[in-house]
Design an enzyme around this catalytic site. Sequence first.
Site, PDB file in Angstrom:
ATOM      1  CB  SER A   1      -0.899   0.008   1.229  1.00  0.00           C
ATOM      2  OG  SER A   1      -0.134   0.378   2.363  1.00  0.00           O
ATOM      3  CE  LYS A   2      -2.176   6.571  -2.657  1.00  0.00           C
ATOM      4  NZ  LYS A   2      -3.584   6.163  -2.479  1.00  0.00           N
ATOM      5  NE  ARG A   3       0.109   0.808   5.953  1.00  0.00           N
ATOM      6  CZ  ARG A   3       0.697  -0.347   6.186  1.00  0.00           C
ATOM      7  NH1 ARG A   3       1.781  -0.418   6.920  1.00  0.00           N
ATOM      8  NH2 ARG A   3       0.186  -1.461   5.684  1.00  0.00           N
ATOM      9  CG  HIS A   4       4.531  -1.157   1.984  1.00  0.00           C
ATOM     10  ND1 HIS A   4       3.210  -1.550   1.892  1.00  0.00           N
ATOM     11  CD2 HIS A   4       5.050  -1.780   3.056  1.00  0.00           C
ATOM     12  CE1 HIS A   4       2.946  -2.400   2.876  1.00  0.00           C
ATOM     13  NE2 HIS A   4       4.038  -2.551   3.599  1.00  0.00           N
ATOM     14  N   GLY A   5       5.466   2.935  -0.073  1.00  0.00           N
ATOM     15  CA  GLY A   5       6.139   3.758  -1.088  1.00  0.00           C
ATOM     16  C   GLY A   5       5.196   3.962  -2.257  1.00  0.00           C
TER      17      GLY A   5
END
Length: 513
Positions: free
Chosen positions: A254-258
Site C-alpha cells: 500500500s501507499k505506506r510502503h512507497g
Amino acid sequence: MGVRDRYAPSPTGLQHIGGIRTALFNYLFARSRSGSFILRLEDTDRTRFEPQFVQNLYDTFDWLGIRWDEGPNAPGRFTPYIQSERTALYQQYANELVSKGQAYYCFCSAERIDQIRQEREAAHSSQTGYDRHCRTVSPEEAAKRAAAGEAHTIRLNIPLGETTKFSDYLLGDIEWKNDDVNPDPVLLKSDGFPTYHLANVVDDHLMEISHVLRAQEWLASTPLHVIMYRSFGWNPPEFCHLPMVMGQDGKKLSKRHGATSIDEFRKQGYLPEALINYVALLGASYEEGTELYNLKELERLFSLDKLNKAPAIFDYKKLDWFNGQYIRMKSDTELAELCLPYAIEAGLFEEEAHTEAHRTEGSRHEGDKKSKNPTAEQHEIFVAAMALVKERLVFLHEAPAKIAYLFSEPKLPAPEEFIPKKADVAGTIALLQLGKALTPALVEAHDDAAAETYIKEQAEKNTVKLGDLMMPLRVAITGSRVSPPLFGSLRLLGVDRSLQRIDRALELLEIAV
Ligand code: GLU
Ligand code: ZN
C-alpha cells in the site's frame, strides 16, 4: 477453444502495481498460448467512477507497451467492452434467473438492511449480510408489487444445503458450503445497474473467457460466481488466483510502503522495461541464472507452472536495480531523449543554472520557471555526456545534477577539497599546474585509454602519484571529488573551457596559501 483471458479493472482509482501485475500475467498467458487478451472496463460502480481513471488506464498501458486484442478501443466480436454500455444485457440475464426461480425480487429498503446490520452488531452476532427476508415472497406477489412500481433489487437465490466445488490452478480443489456464501447477494440494483458479481459473470461467459487470472483477494467471491454459472446453466472458466503482493513487512502493498501508482513510478524516472520485468517476477519464477527479461522473452517463457503460491514481496531496492540495468542497455541517444525532460525542468541549459540543478537532485521542482531547451551544441554535449553517467544512474532524474558541470561553471568547493592526502596548498598548486600543462594533450587524446596512458607516463616522469595528480584536476573541472570520468569530461569541455576552470581553481588556491 483457445485461451481467452481478460483484465477487468474498475476505474475507481489510478493504476497500481497489483493491477498491472494482474494485467501483465493475463497478457503474458494469452501470448504464451497464442490466445486473446481482452480489456473490459467494469465501470458499474457509478459512485466511485471518474473519467480521469479511465484515461490513466489507457495512458499507463500505452506507456508500458502492453496492448489488448479486444477492448474499448480495439473492437472485437463482443463490443462494447465497457460495462456501463451493456446494462440492458445484465437486466435481461437477471430477469432470466428470476423467471427460472434462481433469483428473486427484494423489496427491502436500504434502511431495513442497515437496521439488520446494526441489530446484529449490537447482539455480537457472527451473521453478516442479508437475512433472506424476501426469499419467501411468492413470485406472483413479487411480480404484482414490482408492476405497481415498488422499488426492488434482484437477489440470487442461493440453493441451500449444498456445497459448491471448484478447482483453482494454484490453490487446488476448493469446497464451500452454500449456506456460508454471502447470503443471496444483490445482482441488479434498484436503479437497474448490475453489481460486480452479475456483470462479471455474465461478461466472462458472453465474452467466452476461458481463464480468469485475478488477485487472490477475489477468491472469496469465486464460490458465489460458480453458483451463478450453475444457476445460468453455464460452464465456469478456469480460475487461477494470483499470490498477494506484500510490502517488506508482510502487509498488503500500500501507499505506506512507497509509490504504488504507476504514475508515481513514471514520474520518478522508472523505465517501463524495468517495471514490466520486475512485476513479471512478482509471484512467478522463470529460469535459473537470470532475472532480466524483456516483454518478448516473457511472452515466450510465461506459463501457469511458473507461478508461486507464496505471496510476493515487493522490494523497491530490487526494482531500482532493474531500473539501473535497463538504463545501461539504452544507447546514448535513447537515454538522452529520456533524460531530456528532466534536464530541461532542472534548468540545465540556462546560464548559471548549475546550483539549481544540484539542489534539485532527487526531487523535481514543481513550479520551476526554467524550461529552456538546449541549443544544438548543448544537445550534442548532452548526448555524449550520457556515456559518462550511464553506469551511475539508477533514475533518469539523476542525470541533470550529475552532468550540470558540463553546461555551466561548477561552484568550486573550499580549497581543502583540492588537497590530496599528505599534501599542502603549495604542493597542490604545483600538481594542478602540472595538470594544466597536460590538459591540451588529454583533451586531444583519442579515448580514455590513450589519455590514461599519457597521464600515467607524465605522473611517473614527474614523480608524483597518479591519484594526487588527478584529484585537484578533477575538482577544478567538475567541482567535486566524486564525478563522472575526468577524461571524458575534459574532451567534452574542450581545451579553452578546461583551462579556464583550472585557472579559476588556481586563483582560489593561491589566495589560500
Ligand atoms: N472489476 C474487478 C476489479 O476491479 C475485477 C475482478 C475480476 O478480475 O474478476 O479488479
Ligand atoms: Zn428483501
